[in-house]
Design a protein around this motif. Structure first.
Motif: not given
Ligand SMILES: O=C(O)CCC(=O)C(=O)O
Ligand SMILES: [Fe+2]
Length: 218
Positions: A104-119, A161-164
């Motif tokens: 098991q991994l204890r989740t201390d920190v979460s991370c989102t990496v944005f991959l497509n253009d916000p526009a 549109g799409e959020r990736l």
């Protein structure tokens, strides 16, 4: 508490988008069957998952900003997720532990990496509650937001549109967010100002840095 990191170069972003374009995505409930708030798609293709998580993990461990802020002991293999119009991920805290093959991994920190253009999409911001304040992140491709896993957060509905993105969870060597941030700040100041200080004062500062690590690092 929160940090934006320029994690991926254009080549890595392109490689990940190509993997996403060729990979199979399924209902995100596959990994949270009881969730009433999760409404997204996630990559479900062993080969594509392995290739994409390798690119992301390598970028993370080679990025000093990421490493110095999160103090990762372990990083879950990052997973690409996708939101089409109408999809969202309602307000939630991240679960405390996630199962991994190595334990098991204890989740201390979460991370989102944005991959497509916000526009390229409307809606779809990552909204994090901080007491009565609201933070919204919708970043350029390749940028990662790192935030404490216990905060309440949501992905607002995508309306066009799409959020990736790719997401991951980090077990930190310094689990407590306040302690982690104090050490980060102290290390930053020491790195930026240490050489300008009188050497004997820098030595005293280092003694504090080292002792806090002994006390707080797990
Ligand atoms: O997609 C995001 O930005 C965050 C997703 C999320 O909150 C989660 O997977 O737990
Ligand atoms: Fe979450």
């Amino acid at each position: 508490m929160f940090k934006l990191v320029q994690l991926l170069d254009d080549g890595a972003v392109r490689a990940l988008r190509d993997i996403a374009a060729g990979g199979q995505f399924v209902d995100g409930k596959i990994s949270n069957p009881h969730s009433k708030v999760k409404n997204n798609l996630q990559l479900h293709d062993a080969n594509a998952y392995e290739r994409s998580s390798k690119i992301l993990l390598e970028a993370m461990v080679q990025n000093p900003d990421f490493m110095e802020f999160a103090f990762p002991a372990r990083i879950a293999p990052p997973l690409m997720t996708r939101y089409a119009p109408g999809m969202h991920y309602g307000l939630h805290p991240d679960t405390a532990y996630i199962p991994l093959p190595e334990g098991q991994l204890r989740t201390d920190v979460s991370c989102t990496v944005f991959l497509n253009d916000p526009a390229d999409y409307d809606g779809g911001a990552l909204h994090v509650q901080l007491g009565s304040a609201d933070l919204r992140f919708k970043e350029a491709p390749g940028v990662a937001i790192i935030y404490p896993s216990h905060t309440l957060h949501e992905v607002e509905p995508v309306t066009r549109g799409e959020r990736l993105v790719a997401i991951t969870f980090i077990q930190s060597l310094i689990p407590d967010v306040q302690q982690r941030n104090l050490i980060y700040e102290l290390n930053e100041v020491a790195a930026l100002e240490g050489l300008n200080m009188a050497p004997e004062n820098y030595t005293r500062l280092q003694a504090v840095q080292y002792q806090l690590l002994r006390m707080w690092r797990r």
